[in-house]
Structure formats: structure tokens, C-alpha cells
Design an enzyme around this catalytic site. Structure first.
Site, short mmCIF file in Angstrom:
data_model
loop_
_atom_site.label_atom_id
_atom_site.label_comp_id
_atom_site.label_asym_id
_atom_site.label_seq_id
_atom_site.Cartn_x
_atom_site.Cartn_y
_atom_site.Cartn_z
N PHE A 1 7.37 1.16 1.75
CA PHE A 1 6.08 1.73 1.37
C PHE A 1 5.44 2.56 2.49
O PHE A 1 4.27 2.91 2.39
CB PHE A 1 5.13 0.61 0.94
CG PHE A 1 5.66 -0.22 -0.19
CD1 PHE A 1 5.63 0.24 -1.48
CD2 PHE A 1 6.25 -1.46 0.06
CE1 PHE A 1 6.15 -0.51 -2.52
CE2 PHE A 1 6.77 -2.22 -0.97
CZ PHE A 1 6.72 -1.74 -2.27
N LYS A 2 6.17 2.86 3.55
CA LYS A 2 5.57 3.52 4.69
C LYS A 2 5.81 5.03 4.68
O LYS A 2 6.55 5.56 3.87
CB LYS A 2 6.10 2.90 5.99
CG LYS A 2 5.73 1.42 6.15
CD LYS A 2 4.22 1.21 6.10
CE LYS A 2 3.79 -0.22 6.45
NZ LYS A 2 4.18 -1.21 5.43
N ILE A 3 5.18 5.71 5.64
CA ILE A 3 5.25 7.18 5.69
C ILE A 3 6.68 7.67 5.88
O ILE A 3 7.04 8.75 5.43
CB ILE A 3 4.33 7.71 6.81
CG1 ILE A 3 4.12 9.22 6.67
CG2 ILE A 3 4.84 7.34 8.19
CD1 ILE A 3 3.00 9.76 7.53
N ALA A 4 7.51 6.87 6.54
CA ALA A 4 8.96 7.08 6.59
C ALA A 4 9.59 5.72 6.33
O ALA A 4 9.14 4.71 6.87
CB ALA A 4 9.40 7.62 7.94
#
Length: 401
Positions: free
Chosen positions: A185-188
């Protein structure tokens, strides 16, 4: 969330590099791997992105936070100031390092405040685990003044804020060590993974040893390596690192698109009566993964959630009742429900976790609703969402009035 929006040919190419060698293990096997070292490449890419001297990839953001704390010298019996608003892994990392969490208050940045930290300091305080929440950053000038005054060890959990910065310095690099998450669920994303960063060579070496059973990684014969310290297994696989590598290269583009959509939403919603935003200490350094709305009251926030649900609007978090991110729901932490005894159960907790006085956290998080920004949104899609939020807030504030 952005990372998962952009899987494609780049990720497949990096994975295929690994599969063609057959070496999924991040260390050794030099003859077979054809100079393919995806974990090393991921570390170099993250270090380049944020300007870190050293980066070390591990199996999760939680492992990165634990390695950062241990390598920074935090251990058994040390009091560590932590926020009540964070993913619970932050608190678990402190506990598993053998340390004792001390909860302090936050402010309207959604992060620990300098005043909250100062009030929580005791003669036994060793350090702070500062969490940069919801893609933003803490008020670092004020916090660093307290860190320096008391000579505290600062470790940063920037799991939700890789790529965010404050006055030109990236989150994770203000203290002795920092941690980023590469979960789904993170930016990368790497699927699962994390990276610890530091500008301190000794901290880096300790994290490198600690995350792989104490191995020193000197030479080409793993079976003959020395073990300078006791450690455990928090290694990242080459497959996960391959995905994380391709994703990290996308982060500048994602941040640019996130900010375009977030600014569009804030411009529209800034005109809505009764609605404000969480404070961003350095708007130019926002990773913009979340739009953080503040309603005038907890009742208005709850009613807004009801209105959004009734309208079929998804993609938001009401953290006040979230089971993983706010202290109100952490009964297992408050009563220390453990599989086997942790050091805190021998030392004794430094606070009564069931009777904490954190008024700003209760007030701010009670009024907070966060929307995950999608970098792939069109301007029209963002405009539609703004209209839906405006309608929900307007109805909710009328009812609350």
C-alpha cells in the site's frame, strides 16, 4: 495507493533478470548470478532518491524500523518516546528491541509535537521513534531543538513518507537512522519489503549484520563469514527487491502527480465551510500520498463518514476507529498480551497505558478523515471526488450544527 497503480513492463523485466539466474537469495552465488544483485540495486536507488549515504533493504518496513532502532543503539530497558497515531508496527519494533514505549502527544501535523516530546522525557529516556504520518512530515526544526537539547537518539519511521522532505532534508535522515516501507500500500511497493537509511557508517554496518544472523558479509564463502554480533533473519529476497527497484524509479513521477491531484483537491475543498486540513510543515516536501481533512468536531467527522459510505465513496480512512493505527484500539498493547514475556514485562511499563493523557491526539484524530491519493487520477476524477466530499461534509456539518 500509488505503487500498486503502476505495475508493468519495468517490474517484469527486473523479475525476469532474477529468474533467469535462478538465484533468489540476495547474497553470494557469484558464479551463477551473472552479476545480478537486485537488493544492492534497490539500496543504491533508494540512497540516490533521498540522498542517504547508506541504505539497507530488508524483508518489511517493520523489520527496517526494528533494524534502525537496534543499529542506533536502542535496547533493553531504554525508554523510547513514540506517537499514539502510527501503524502498530512502530510500537512492536520498540518492544521487540527490548525497549519501553512512552506515548507522547501529537499536533496538527499528525506527528509527534516538540511540546509532547518534551513533556514525556524522563531521566530514563534514551530516544524517540518519530513517525512521519500520512505522507507528510513532522515539524522538524522544533523537534530537532528538543533532540539536541537532551542528546536523544532519533530514529524515524517514514514508512508512509518515503520521498517526503522538510527544508531539503528527506524524512529518515534527520536522526541516526530511518525506515521506509515497501508493502503493498506504499508509494513504492515490493509486495513486502523495507529499507533502512542512515548517514552513519557504523549504524549501517550493524543493521547489515543484525538483519542476517550477524553475518559480516566479507568474502565470497558464506559458510566462513564472521559474526560480529547476534542477529536474526530479516533478509529481503531478490524477487521482492526486483519489484521494489522498478517501483523506486517511479517515485519522483508519482510524487509529482500526487501533488497535482492533492493541490487540486485542496483548492476546491478549502472553500468548504467547516473543513480544514492537517498542517504540512513544508508543503514543497509533501509526498502527497494522503489528503488529510479535519472536521470541526468528532461528531461531524463521524457523520461525514456515514454520508460518504451512504454515497458509495471509498478510499478514505477514519483513523479514530481504525484497529491498526490509533492507540484507542490497541488493547493488546495496553494490557501487554504477548505470546511469551517481553523485556517490558520484566522491567515494568513506564506508563499506565490504559490511562494516558493525550488530549491533542484524541481531538485531532477524532476529527481526521484521510483519503488516499491516486497518482493515476485524471483531473476530472479528482474534481468528482471533491464534489462528493463537499456534499458529504456539508450534510454532516448541518446535522452536527
Amino acid at each position: 495507493m500509488p505503487g500498486m497503480e503502476f505495475f508493468g513492463a519495468d517490474e517484469r523485466a527486473e523479475i525476469n533478470d532474477v529468474l533467469e539466474t535462478g538465484i533468489l537469495f540476495r547474497y553470494n552465488h557469484e558464479a551463477q548470478r551473472n552479476n545480478i544483485y537486485k537488493a544492492r540495486e534497490l539500496e543504491a536507488e533508494v540512497a540516490k532518491l533521498v540522498g542517504a549515504s547508506y541504505a539497507h533493504a530488508v524483508s518489511s518496513g517493520s523489520a527496517a524500523a526494528l533494524c534502525a532502532m537496534v543499529a542506533a543503539g536502542i535496547g533493553a530497558g531504554d525508554e523510547v518516546i513514540v506517537p499514539p497515531f502510527t501503524y502498530v508496527a512502530t510500537i512492536e519494533a520498540v518492544l521487540l528491541a527490548g525497549a519501553l514505549p512512552v506515548f507522547a502527544d501529537i499536533d496538527d501535523t499528525l506527528c509527534l509535537s516538540a511540546d509532547g516530546i518534551r513533556k514525556a522525557i524522563t531521566p530514563r529516556t534514551k530516544g524517540i521513534c518519530l513517525v512521519h504520518m500520512c505522507g507528510q512530515m513532522a515539524d522538524m526544526n522544533a523537534i530537532m531543538a528538543v533532540v539536541n537539547e537532551y542528546n536523544l537518539v532519533l530514529v524515524e519511521d517514514a514508512g508512509q513518507a518515503m520521498g517526503a522532505s522538510y527544508k531539503g532534508v528527506y524524512t529518515g535522515l534527520w536522526g541516526r537512522a530511518g525506515a521506509y516501507s515497501f508493502d503493498f500500500f506504499k508509494i513504492a511497493t515490493a509486495g513486502e519489503g523495507g529499507v533502512m537509511v542512515t548517514n552513519d557508517e557504523q549504524v549501517y554496518k550493524l543493521a547489515d549484520n543484525y538483519s542476517d544472523h550477524g553475518h559480516d558479509h566479507i568474502g565470497t564463502n558464506r559458510g566462513m563469514e564472521q559474526h560480529p554480533i547476534v542477529g536474526f533473519n530479516y533478509r529481503i529476497s531478490e524477487l521482492h527487491a526486483a519489484v521494489g527497484l522498478a517501483q523506486t524509479r517511479r517515485v519522483p513521477m508519482i510524487i509529482e502527480q500526487n501533488n497535482a491531484r492533492k493541490k487540486q483537491l485542496m483548492e476546491r475543498l478549502g472553500k468548504v465551510a467547516g473543513l480544514s486540513f492537517a498542517r504540512i510543515p513544508d508543503p514543497d516536501g509533501d509526498s502527497a500520498t494522503f489528503l488529510n481533512l479535519l472536521l470541526p468536531t468528532e461528531a461531524a467527522a463521524r457523520q461525514t463518514v456515514s454520508e460518504l459510505q451512504a454515497a458509495g465513496v471509498g478510499g478514505f480512512n477514519y483513523w479514530f476507529t481504525n484497529m491498526y493505527h490509533f492507540i484507542n484500539q490497541w488493547d493488546h498493547i495496553k494490557t501487554m498480551q504477548t505470546a511469551s514475556a517481553l523485556p517490558i514485562e520484566k522491567f515494568g511499563p513506564p506508563q499506565d497505558y490504559q490511562n494516558l493523557d493525550l488530549p491533542t491526539a484524541q481531538n485531532v484524530i477524532g476529527r481526521l478523515i484521510s483519503f488516499g491519493i491516486r497518482a493515476s487520477w485524471t483531473s476530472e476524477e479528482a474534481d468528482t471526488l471533491a464534489s462528493q466530499i463537499e456534499a458529504a461534509v456539508t450534510k454532516a456539518t448541518l446535522i452536527d450544527a
